[in-house]
Write a protein that holds these residues in place. Sequence first.
Motif, PDB file in Angstrom:
ATOM      1  N   VAL A  11      32.357  15.146  -3.641  1.00 13.39           N
ATOM      2  CA  VAL A  11      32.221  13.937  -4.463  1.00 13.39           C
ATOM      3  C   VAL A  11      33.238  13.962  -5.596  1.00 13.39           C
ATOM      4  O   VAL A  11      33.929  12.963  -5.858  1.00 13.39           O
ATOM      5  CB  VAL A  11      30.786  13.814  -5.025  1.00 13.39           C
ATOM      6  CG1 VAL A  11      30.717  12.685  -6.043  1.00 13.39           C
ATOM      7  CG2 VAL A  11      29.801  13.560  -3.890  1.00 13.39           C
ATOM      8  N   ILE A  12      33.350  15.100  -6.273  1.00 12.55           N
ATOM      9  CA  ILE A  12      34.331  15.230  -7.365  1.00 12.55           C
ATOM     10  C   ILE A  12      35.742  15.076  -6.817  1.00 12.55           C
ATOM     11  O   ILE A  12      36.578  14.375  -7.399  1.00 12.55           O
ATOM     12  CB  ILE A  12      34.168  16.591  -8.064  1.00 12.55           C
ATOM     13  CG1 ILE A  12      32.829  16.668  -8.792  1.00 12.55           C
ATOM     14  CG2 ILE A  12      35.313  16.818  -9.060  1.00 12.55           C
ATOM     15  CD1 ILE A  12      32.522  18.038  -9.365  1.00 12.55           C
ATOM     16  N   SER A  13      36.005  15.719  -5.694  1.00 11.96           N
ATOM     17  CA  SER A  13      37.335  15.643  -5.082  1.00 11.96           C
ATOM     18  C   SER A  13      37.708  14.204  -4.747  1.00 11.96           C
ATOM     19  O   SER A  13      38.809  13.736  -5.082  1.00 11.96           O
ATOM     20  CB  SER A  13      37.359  16.500  -3.815  1.00 11.96           C
ATOM     21  OG  SER A  13      38.592  16.390  -3.145  1.00 11.96           O
ATOM     22  N   THR A  67      41.935  17.587  -6.762  1.00 11.47           N
ATOM     23  CA  THR A  67      41.438  17.067  -5.486  1.00 11.47           C
ATOM     24  C   THR A  67      41.318  18.172  -4.444  1.00 11.47           C
ATOM     25  O   THR A  67      40.264  18.356  -3.827  1.00 11.47           O
ATOM     26  CB  THR A  67      42.361  15.960  -4.953  1.00 11.47           C
ATOM     27  OG1 THR A  67      42.331  14.850  -5.857  1.00 11.47           O
ATOM     28  CG2 THR A  67      41.917  15.489  -3.574  1.00 11.47           C
ATOM     29  N   VAL A  68      42.405  18.912  -4.234  1.00 10.94           N
ATOM     30  CA  VAL A  68      42.394  19.904  -3.149  1.00 10.94           C
ATOM     31  C   VAL A  68      41.586  21.146  -3.511  1.00 10.94           C
ATOM     32  O   VAL A  68      41.013  21.799  -2.627  1.00 10.94           O
ATOM     33  CB  VAL A  68      43.829  20.288  -2.731  1.00 10.94           C
ATOM     34  CG1 VAL A  68      44.545  19.084  -2.142  1.00 10.94           C
ATOM     35  CG2 VAL A  68      44.623  20.868  -3.896  1.00 10.94           C
ATOM     36  N   VAL A 219      30.186  15.406   2.304  1.00  8.07           N
ATOM     37  CA  VAL A 219      28.876  15.220   1.685  1.00  8.07           C
ATOM     38  C   VAL A 219      27.808  15.229   2.775  1.00  8.07           C
ATOM     39  O   VAL A 219      26.726  15.811   2.608  1.00  8.07           O
ATOM     40  CB  VAL A 219      28.828  13.907   0.880  1.00  8.07           C
ATOM     41  CG1 VAL A 219      27.428  13.678   0.309  1.00  8.07           C
ATOM     42  CG2 VAL A 219      29.855  13.923  -0.243  1.00  8.07           C
ATOM     43  N   VAL A 220      28.114  14.601   3.910  1.00  9.22           N
ATOM     44  CA  VAL A 220      27.190  14.571   5.045  1.00  9.22           C
ATOM     45  C   VAL A 220      26.913  15.986   5.546  1.00  9.22           C
ATOM     46  O   VAL A 220      25.797  16.317   5.949  1.00  9.22           O
ATOM     47  CB  VAL A 220      27.773  13.701   6.190  1.00  9.22           C
ATOM     48  CG1 VAL A 220      26.854  13.716   7.401  1.00  9.22           C
ATOM     49  CG2 VAL A 220      28.007  12.283   5.709  1.00  9.22           C
ATOM     50  N   ASP A 221      27.919  16.852   5.500  1.00  8.43           N
ATOM     51  CA  ASP A 221      27.766  18.222   5.977  1.00  8.43           C
ATOM     52  C   ASP A 221      26.944  19.087   5.030  1.00  8.43           C
ATOM     53  O   ASP A 221      26.176  19.953   5.474  1.00  8.43           O
ATOM     54  CB  ASP A 221      29.140  18.871   6.163  1.00  8.43           C
ATOM     55  CG  ASP A 221      30.028  18.101   7.117  1.00  8.43           C
ATOM     56  OD1 ASP A 221      29.477  17.402   7.995  1.00  8.43           O
ATOM     57  OD2 ASP A 221      31.256  18.190   6.989  1.00  8.43           O
ATOM     58  N   LEU A 222      27.119  18.878   3.729  1.00  8.64           N
ATOM     59  CA  LEU A 222      26.516  19.774   2.735  1.00  8.64           C
ATOM     60  C   LEU A 222      25.138  19.338   2.264  1.00  8.64           C
ATOM     61  O   LEU A 222      24.337  20.169   1.834  1.00  8.64           O
ATOM     62  CB  LEU A 222      27.457  19.914   1.532  1.00  8.64           C
ATOM     63  CG  LEU A 222      28.811  20.561   1.843  1.00  8.64           C
ATOM     64  CD1 LEU A 222      29.728  20.515   0.625  1.00  8.64           C
ATOM     65  CD2 LEU A 222      28.635  22.003   2.301  1.00  8.64           C
ATOM     66  N   LEU A 223      24.828  18.058   2.332  1.00 10.95           N
ATOM     67  CA  LEU A 223      23.516  17.582   1.885  1.00 10.95           C
ATOM     68  C   LEU A 223      22.335  18.247   2.615  1.00 10.95           C
ATOM     69  O   LEU A 223      21.322  18.538   1.993  1.00 10.95           O
ATOM     70  CB  LEU A 223      23.419  16.056   2.049  1.00 10.95           C
ATOM     71  CG  LEU A 223      23.878  15.208   0.860  1.00 10.95           C
ATOM     72  CD1 LEU A 223      23.756  13.726   1.197  1.00 10.95           C
ATOM     73  CD2 LEU A 223      23.064  15.533  -0.389  1.00 10.95           C
ATOM     74  N   PRO A 224      22.446  18.500   3.930  1.00  9.43           N
ATOM     75  CA  PRO A 224      21.294  19.112   4.617  1.00  9.43           C
ATOM     76  C   PRO A 224      20.934  20.509   4.114  1.00  9.43           C
ATOM     77  O   PRO A 224      19.878  21.028   4.477  1.00  9.43           O
ATOM     78  CB  PRO A 224      21.765  19.170   6.083  1.00  9.43           C
ATOM     79  CG  PRO A 224      22.750  18.066   6.196  1.00  9.43           C
ATOM     80  CD  PRO A 224      23.473  18.064   4.888  1.00  9.43           C
ATOM     81  N   SER A 225      21.778  21.129   3.292  1.00  9.17           N
ATOM     82  CA  SER A 225      21.478  22.470   2.791  1.00  9.17           C
ATOM     83  C   SER A 225      20.612  22.446   1.541  1.00  9.17           C
ATOM     84  O   SER A 225      20.132  23.488   1.085  1.00  9.17           O
ATOM     85  CB  SER A 225      22.780  23.216   2.465  1.00  9.17           C
ATOM     86  OG  SER A 225      23.416  22.657   1.319  1.00  9.17           O
TER      87      SER A 225
END
Length: 273
Positions: A11-13, A67-68, A219-225
Amino acid sequence: MWIVSFWVFPVISAFVWLAMLIAMIATWSREGKPIYSEEADGQTIAYISDIGASGLKPLFVAGSIVTVVFLDLAFLSERWLRHAGQLVPNKGWFDKLCAIFSIFFAIAGALGLILLSIFDTKHYKHLHDGFLVMFIVGYVISAILICAEYLRLGIFYRSQHRILLTSFAIKLAFIIIEVGLAIGFGVCMGSHKKKNKNPGAILEWVIAFVFTGYILSFVVDLLPSVRTRRHVPQGEKRIVMAQEDPNGSANVSLEEPLTYDSQGPNFYRGQRV
C-alpha cells in the motif's frame, strides 16, 4: 477491522509511486508543458524520464527508492509468512525455487529503477536506457515466476483457498498487459520517425500506471495472513480444514481466549492451531 500488518508494505509502495507520477505530470502541465532539451524534434509529450531529469529529479529518485524498497519488503514478507505458516506453505522445491528467484529478479528490477532515476536520460542516455530495460525485465520475470508458484499452490489448495488462483489471474493479466505495452514502447523508442515519439511517451506513462496495479496485487497476497477476532490466518485455516472429519466438522476449536495474563491467552476450551 484489519489490523496493521505486512499488507501495508505494498500500500505504501503504490501510494508513493502513484503520488510521484501524479506530481510529475501535474508539474509538467502547470509549467505549460515545456519541451525539454533531450526531447526529439516534434515531440510534445514528455517522457517520465524527461521530467525526472529536470528540476524534479530529487522527487524522481526519492520516489523510486521508496517505491521499490517497500515493494521488495512485500516480496520478502510473503516468503517469510509462507515459511512461518501464516500463509499456506509451498508444496515442493519447484514453487520454493520460483519464490526465491522471483525475489532475486524483483531486487534486480528495483536496482534498475533506482539507477535509471539517478543516471538520467539527459546526462547518461545509454546507461539510462539499459537500466530501464533492467527495471521492466526484472519485474516481468519476477511476476512470471510468482505466477508459476501461485498456479501450483492454487491447484493444490483449490478447494480451500481460491484467493491463490485470484492472485495468479491478476498477476498473469499484469504480465500480458505490461509485455504488450513494453513491446509497443520499444518499437516507438527504436523508431527514427518523429511521429512515434509521442505515442512512445504515452505508452511509458501507461506502463507506469499499470505497475501501480501490480504493486497493489500483493495486498491480496498478504491480507490472508492477518489474525483478527473474526479471521484466522490462511496457513492456520489450512490445518483446520485438513483436520475436518467426514461430516465436515472441525476437530480443532479456534475460539478466542477468555482472558490474558503474563503467560499469554487463556482458553476455557479449544486451542490455537
